[in-house]
Structures are given as structure tokens and as C-alpha cells.
Design a protein around this motif. Structure first.
Motif, short mmCIF file in Angstrom:
data_model
loop_
_atom_site.label_atom_id
_atom_site.label_comp_id
_atom_site.label_asym_id
_atom_site.label_seq_id
_atom_site.Cartn_x
_atom_site.Cartn_y
_atom_site.Cartn_z
N MET A 69 -14.68 -21.94 15.87
CA MET A 69 -13.68 -22.64 16.67
C MET A 69 -14.32 -23.21 17.93
O MET A 69 -15.19 -22.59 18.55
CB MET A 69 -12.55 -21.67 17.04
CG MET A 69 -11.44 -22.29 17.86
SD MET A 69 -10.01 -21.20 18.06
CE MET A 69 -10.74 -19.81 18.91
N ALA A 105 -9.85 -12.06 20.07
CA ALA A 105 -10.74 -12.87 19.23
C ALA A 105 -11.18 -12.17 17.95
O ALA A 105 -11.45 -12.82 16.94
CB ALA A 105 -11.97 -13.27 20.03
N LYS A 155 -4.79 -21.10 13.14
CA LYS A 155 -5.75 -20.87 12.05
C LYS A 155 -5.39 -19.59 11.28
O LYS A 155 -5.46 -19.57 10.04
CB LYS A 155 -7.17 -20.77 12.60
CG LYS A 155 -8.25 -20.60 11.52
CD LYS A 155 -8.27 -21.77 10.55
CE LYS A 155 -9.48 -21.77 9.64
NZ LYS A 155 -9.59 -20.62 8.76
N LEU A 156 -5.01 -18.54 11.98
CA LEU A 156 -4.56 -17.32 11.29
C LEU A 156 -3.37 -17.63 10.38
O LEU A 156 -3.28 -17.12 9.26
CB LEU A 156 -4.17 -16.25 12.31
CG LEU A 156 -5.30 -15.58 13.09
CD1 LEU A 156 -4.72 -14.66 14.16
CD2 LEU A 156 -6.21 -14.79 12.16
N ASN A 178 -7.57 -21.99 23.04
CA ASN A 178 -8.19 -21.11 22.04
C ASN A 178 -7.18 -20.15 21.44
O ASN A 178 -7.23 -19.85 20.24
CB ASN A 178 -9.35 -20.33 22.67
CG ASN A 178 -10.71 -20.90 22.36
OD1 ASN A 178 -11.71 -20.18 22.30
ND2 ASN A 178 -10.79 -22.21 22.18
N ASP A 206 -4.55 -19.41 7.29
CA ASP A 206 -5.23 -18.47 6.40
C ASP A 206 -4.22 -17.70 5.56
O ASP A 206 -4.46 -17.43 4.37
CB ASP A 206 -6.09 -17.49 7.21
CG ASP A 206 -7.29 -18.16 7.86
OD1 ASP A 206 -7.62 -19.30 7.47
OD2 ASP A 206 -7.89 -17.55 8.76
N GLY A 215 -6.39 -20.54 17.59
CA GLY A 215 -6.68 -19.31 16.84
C GLY A 215 -5.46 -18.82 16.09
O GLY A 215 -5.55 -18.41 14.92
N ARG A 216 -4.30 -18.87 16.74
CA ARG A 216 -3.07 -18.42 16.08
C ARG A 216 -2.68 -19.36 14.93
O ARG A 216 -2.21 -18.91 13.88
CB ARG A 216 -1.94 -18.32 17.11
CG ARG A 216 -2.11 -17.16 18.07
CD ARG A 216 -0.96 -17.04 19.07
NE ARG A 216 -1.09 -15.85 19.89
CZ ARG A 216 -0.76 -14.62 19.50
NH1 ARG A 216 -0.26 -14.44 18.28
NH2 ARG A 216 -0.91 -13.59 20.30
N ARG A 270 -9.55 -10.73 15.85
CA ARG A 270 -8.63 -10.99 14.75
C ARG A 270 -9.09 -12.19 13.91
O ARG A 270 -8.72 -12.31 12.75
CB ARG A 270 -7.22 -11.26 15.27
CG ARG A 270 -6.50 -10.03 15.82
CD ARG A 270 -5.02 -10.30 15.95
NE ARG A 270 -4.42 -10.65 14.68
CZ ARG A 270 -3.25 -11.27 14.53
NH1 ARG A 270 -2.55 -11.62 15.61
NH2 ARG A 270 -2.77 -11.55 13.33
N LEU A 271 -9.89 -13.05 14.50
CA LEU A 271 -10.32 -14.26 13.80
C LEU A 271 -11.53 -14.05 12.91
O LEU A 271 -11.85 -14.91 12.09
CB LEU A 271 -10.66 -15.37 14.83
CG LEU A 271 -9.48 -15.91 15.63
CD1 LEU A 271 -9.98 -16.83 16.74
CD2 LEU A 271 -8.50 -16.65 14.72
N ASP A 307 -14.21 -16.87 12.03
CA ASP A 307 -13.63 -18.12 12.56
C ASP A 307 -13.77 -18.22 14.08
O ASP A 307 -13.68 -19.33 14.63
CB ASP A 307 -12.15 -18.24 12.18
CG ASP A 307 -11.97 -18.86 10.81
OD1 ASP A 307 -12.91 -19.50 10.31
OD2 ASP A 307 -10.87 -18.71 10.23
N PHE A 308 -13.99 -17.10 14.75
CA PHE A 308 -14.16 -17.16 16.20
C PHE A 308 -15.34 -18.07 16.56
O PHE A 308 -15.25 -18.90 17.47
CB PHE A 308 -14.39 -15.76 16.76
CG PHE A 308 -14.75 -15.73 18.21
CD1 PHE A 308 -13.85 -16.17 19.17
CD2 PHE A 308 -16.00 -15.28 18.62
CE1 PHE A 308 -14.19 -16.15 20.53
CE2 PHE A 308 -16.34 -15.27 19.97
CZ PHE A 308 -15.44 -15.69 20.92
#
Length: 561
Positions: A150, A140, A218-219, A211, A222, A215-216, A142-143, A146-147
Motif C-alpha cells: 500500500m 497495520a 482493501k480488507l 492509510n 479481500d 487499508g480498510r 491486519r493487512l 498488503d501493508f
């Protein structure tokens, strides 16, 4: 209007399908904007298990499980029948593995094929595994910020409401298979001793399931510089000379006109939590019984039909027996619990009426199909004994001896019925004691032999997937004979509605005459499901959402056109 924006592609909704479409378009050089109605991004996709059903993936082939696309097509065609045009089914079978390969090469998204049997193993073309794929976990941190932005996982996708698990780990823990205790210790230790993260949040640093997927994605967005607006609901679509040219979006109290040169993708989910629409379209009785995020209220359906879109499958949903607890804003679907030994489901007449270990979609649908004045099934009762209570989890109720019942969470105790005898439990449930006792006795006689001639529970590989391997000869069957006895009321809940706007093989929205509406696309639960009224295997919701998001973006940006 107080403000204006202009992009190539506007994506309404931030679930897996919408973010896949956004990334694909941005990777093709298009300018993209994603707008999300909720205060957090990810929608029901983020709260889900995150699995995708992808026949013939690269990873499955690498593991020695190459698939036959013709068999995969035949399998879903046999299930779906004529509810979905063949062209759309071929579009999915031909492109799902290409979509996944593309994301794994171009983005942060990574999956692993898993030995999870298809849901209808009696249908030609079904496979005993390797079509369902599980997201690779993500850390997490890494986000960054954004964590917290989400959507968190649904509580039913967590151990003790805290620890994350993969598909393989979930199976081990929920069925209490050999190795479950050591795995639980490992997960608990990893969570508790992640001291720096414990000072930040109660949530786990290790993200799995939906998640990890969101999350992946969203990365990946970005890295392409794609903006995502939160608290930004779509107000209406813009149409000029028959073409959809954008939408009006409300942001920070202002209405913003967003022009979209190449198109608008509706990816905002179904009408899960719109009670009026549920009562209008879904089989009754119904209520606010969805596990989808509460903001899924049919925005795409309203906006699409306002510009002349056709609709299909509005009576359909991704069904699943489940229950609601006081203080929670969405249902808890019973994915696994029904397949475990020493449990049954009975109607209000006290009688069994289904194979309890069937897929959640089949079991949930059966609650509607079997409903009758003589034997109402809404609600039904999920019944289990002290043996079950002592070994398996059920919602927030951890496995434990009856002496520990006072420690069951208050919301669960409120719906739980308990008695030292079968007849006493029948009275607690309000069903006929004689009929219920006879049903339990009949089931027990079958269970001792490991067979179920009434409903064939435990015959298929899917049934057995979530059985208890320590129980033989049938891992889903054991008598209900150890008191005290328990029951909870269950309902035909859903993971979301799956009827919506009519679309073609490129996810273009069709009008009421079947003609494409230029510039408008719909995917996921905003569209009529590519899987029709069926559920071929785990991940058959997100797999099509992502695949048709990929196809929509490629069509809008003219990739390989």
C-alpha cells in the motif's frame, strides 16, 4: 493478445473511489477486477488525510448534530454556481450519507464525525462542524503483506515523518494547544516501544488517515475475493457498437484484454504530474507542483477522450500553497502553518495580498488570481519570526530555538532565508526592503489589536480552527517582531487536478454532445469534480469520489434500477 480475462466490472485505479466502486459491485454479486498502474495500491487517497465531507451522516446525528440536506445543497450551490448541474449536486447530497451508512454496515470502513468547520463560513448553509469525517485508525498487522504493497502516507501527514495522527491529534500538535506535549509523549512512547513492529519497519503499526481508509477498503475487498493487479496500466479502452466493453491492460510485460460485461470505471486520478497537460490547461505559471502520487499523469483523460468523451473544468485543481524539497517527488501543502500567529505571506513586491488563514484551496487559488507583473505571486514568500520558529513545526523543521538552526534538515535549509533584521530578510528574499518593512509594520499594528481590516484573517470559524488558542484576542494573529526572521518560497501547489471527463448523476461518462457513453463511468479526479472549482470543506475530494463510485457500481450492476 497474449491473454484474456472477463469480469462484470473493471475498475481502473485503486484509490478510495475505485475501491468503493469495486466493493459495492462485488457485494451485489458481480465479479470485479481492479487494476493499478503503480507498484503500490491506494493512490493519492492512501497518502492523504483520508477525510470525507458527508452532510447529515448517521454518526453526526447520533452525536446530536443532525444536518439539513436543503441547507447543505444551498451551501454548495452558492459556491459552485452553474459549473455543475443541479442533478449532480442533488445526487451527492442525497446519497453521500447513504454511501457511508452502507459501507459502515457492510464493510470494514468506519468513520467518526468531527468538529471541523466548513471552509466558507460566510456562506448560508455552512456548518461549524460535523460534516467532515475522520477514518477510524487501523492496526497495520491486519493487512499482512498488503501493508508493504500500500502507498505509504505523505510525509506531511506524519509527526517527525514517523508517527501517525488523527485529525484531532494533528490539530492539537500543530497548533501546540494545551495537552500537545503530553500527546506527543504518548505517540512517541507508543511508537518507540512497539518493539516487535520496530524490528519490521520504521512505519507505525497504527494507521490513520488515508492509510486507514485504504487499508480498510482493501480488507473489505479481500473478504469478497476481489483481485487487485499492481504494475498494470491501462493501455486503451475497448469499444464495440458504441459501448465500452473493457480495456487492454499491460501486465508483466504482456497486453491483456479484459472484457467487462457491465462496465468500466475510470478511477485513475487526474493529470497532476503531466507537465505538458498542466501547461496546456492550468493557470500559469505552473510546474510539477502537486502533492498527488507521481503516477497521476492523465491516463483516464487520454483514454476517455479517445472514445469521444467530453471534458470540463480542465483549468481547475485542488489548490494549496506549498513548497518542494530536493529529493522529494511531490509537493508539501501548507494546510495549517499559514494560520498560526507571527507569520504572513507576501508577493515579490514585499506586500501582503491575502487572508493567510483561509482554506488551502482559497489561498492557493488566490496565488493565481493575484499574480501580476507589478506584484508577482509565483513564488510568494512565507515569512515568520523567532517566536513562530520556537513554537511551531514547518514541514520537516521542528520547533526550536534559532541556535538549533544547524539541525534543520539540509533540504529545508536550502530553501530557507534568514536574517537578524526585517530589512536584511527582504534583501535575502530579493524584495524591496522599504515596501516589505512597511507591510510588516502595518501587519504588526493590526496584530496587536487582534484584527486584520485588510484581509479579515481570523474572523471566520475556519480561520480560527488552526489558530493558537493561547493567543488572544485573535488566535491567528501576533506581531512579527522577534528576530531572527525567516522566509521560504511557496507556490500554488495542488492536491491533484479536478477537471476531467464529463459525467452525469450516476457517474456515467458523457460524450461531447452530453450523451452517456454506454458502459463507461468516471469518478474522483478522473472526472470533472462534482464540487466544481470549489472546496466546501475538508474531505470534499474523497467524499464525492466514494459516493459516485458507489453510485457507478450500483448503476452498472442494476442495484435498485
Amino acid at each position: 493478445m497474449a491473454a484474456n480475462e472477463e469480469v462484470d466490472l473493471l475498475v481502473i485505479g485503486s484509490g478510495a473511489g475505485g475501491l468503493t466502486a469495486a466493493f459495492t459491485a462485488a457485494d451485489a454479486g458481480a465479479s470485479v477486477l481492479v487494476v493499478e498502474k503503480a507498484a503500490k495500491f491506494g493512490g493519492t487517497s492512501a497518502t492523504s488525510g483520508g477525510g470525507i465531507w458527508i452532510p447529515n451522516s448517521d454518526d453526526a446525528r447520533a452525536k446530536g448534530h443532525a444536518d439539513d440536506p436543503g441547507e447543505a445543497f444551498g451551501y454548495i450551490k452558492a459556491l459552485i454556481g452553474d459549473d455543475v448541474p443541479d442533478a449532480k449536486l442533488h445526487a451527492y447530497i442525497d446519497n453521500a450519507h447513504r454511501m457511508l451508512s452502507y459501507l459502515e454496515q457492510k464493510s470494514e470502513v468506519h468513520y467518526t464525525a468531527y468538529a471541523y468547520a466548513d471552509y466558507h463560513m460566510d456562506v448560508a448553509g455552512a456548518r461549524g462542524g460535523w460534516r467532515t469525517h475522520d477514518p477510524i485508525p487501523l492496526m497495520a498487522d491486519r493487512l499482512g503483506k498488503d501493508f508493504e504493497r500500500m502507498e505509504p502516507p505523505h510525509t506531511l501527514t506524519l509527526t517527525f515523518g514517523r508517527f501517525t495522527w488523527t485529525m484531532e491529534e494533528a490539530k492539537l500538535l500543530l497548533t501546540m494547544s494545551p495537552g500537545a506535549k503530553s500527546l506527543l509523549f504518548k505517540l512517541m512512547t507508543r511508537y518507540i516501544f512497539d518493539i516487535p513492529w520496530r524490528f519490521k519497519t520504521k512505519r507505525s503499526r497504527r494507521l490513520t488517515g488515508g492509510n486507514a481508509l485504504i487499508g480498510r477498503l482493501k480488507l473489505s475487498l479481500d473478504q469478497k475475493g476481489v483481485p487487485l493487479w499492481l504494475n498494470a496500466p491501462m493501455v486503451e479502452l475497448l469499444r464495440e457498437n458504441g459501448r465500452i466493453t473493457g480495456a487492454i491492460v499491460e501486465r508483466d510485460g504482456q497486453k491483456v484484454t479484459v472484457r467487462a460485461r457491465k462496465g468500466v470505471v475510470l478511477a485513475s486520478g487526474g493529470f497532476d504530474h503531466n507537465l505538458a497537460l498542466r501547461q496546456k490547461y492550468l493557470p500559469g505559471p505552473t510546474g510539477d507542483w502537486s502533492a498527488g502520487v507521481p503516477t497521476n499523469t492523465g491516463d483516464a483523460l487520454a483514454a476517455g477522450t479517445a472514445v469521444g468523451a467530453g471534458t470540463d473544468l480542465l483549468d481547475s485543481a485542488w489548490w494549496g500553497p506549498g513548497f518542494m524539497l530536493e529529493g522529494e517527488d511531490r509537493a508539501r501543502i501548507m494546510f495549517v502553518e499559514r494560520a498560526l500567529p507571527s507569520s504572513i505571506i507576501v508577493n515579490q513586491a514585499g506586500k501582503r495580498y491575502m487572508n493567510e488563514a483561509a482554506s488551502y484551496h482559497v489561498a492557493g487559488g488566490e496565488m493565481h488570481r493575484a499574480n501580476s507583473p507589478e506584484g508577482p505571486t509565483v513564488p510568494s514568500w512565507f515569512v515568520f519570526d523567532a517566536r513562530y520558529r520556537g513554537k511551531y513545526m514547518l514541514g520537516p523543521m521542528m520547533a526550536g530555538k534559532p541556535s538549533a538552526d544547524k539541525r534543520i534538515p539540509a533540504a529545508m535549509r536550502k530553501i530557507l532565508r534568514k536574517s537578524d533584521t526585517i530589512e536584511g530578510l527582504a534583501r535575502e528574499m530579493g524584495v524591496d526592503p522599504a515596501a516589505f518593512s512597511a507591510a510588516v509594520a502595518r501587519f504588526n499594528g493590526f496584530a496587536v489589536k487582534g484584527e486584520d481590516p485588510d484581509f479579515h484573517r481570523g474572523v471566520s470559524a475556519y480561520d480560527r480552527h488552526y489558530g493558537d488558542a493561547s493567543v488572544s484576542p485573535n488566535p491567528t494573529l501576533a506581531p512579527i517582531e522577534q528576530g531572527p526572521f525567516y522566509a521560504i518560497p511557496i507556490y500554488p501547489c495542488d492536491l491533484g487536478t479536478n477537471g476531467g471527463l464529463s459525467t452525469d448523476a450516476n457517474a456515467r461518462v458523457l460524450d461531447t454532445e452530453g450523451r452517456p457513453i454506454d458502459g463507461l463511468y468516471a469518478i474522483g479526479n478522473a472526472s470533472a469534480a462534482a464540487m466544481g472549482r470549489t472546496y466546501p470543506g475538508a474531505g470534499a475530494t474523497l467524499g464525492p469520489a466514494m459516493t459516485f463510485g458507489w453510485l457507478a457500481a450500483r448503476h452498472a450492476t442494476r442495484v435498485n434500477q
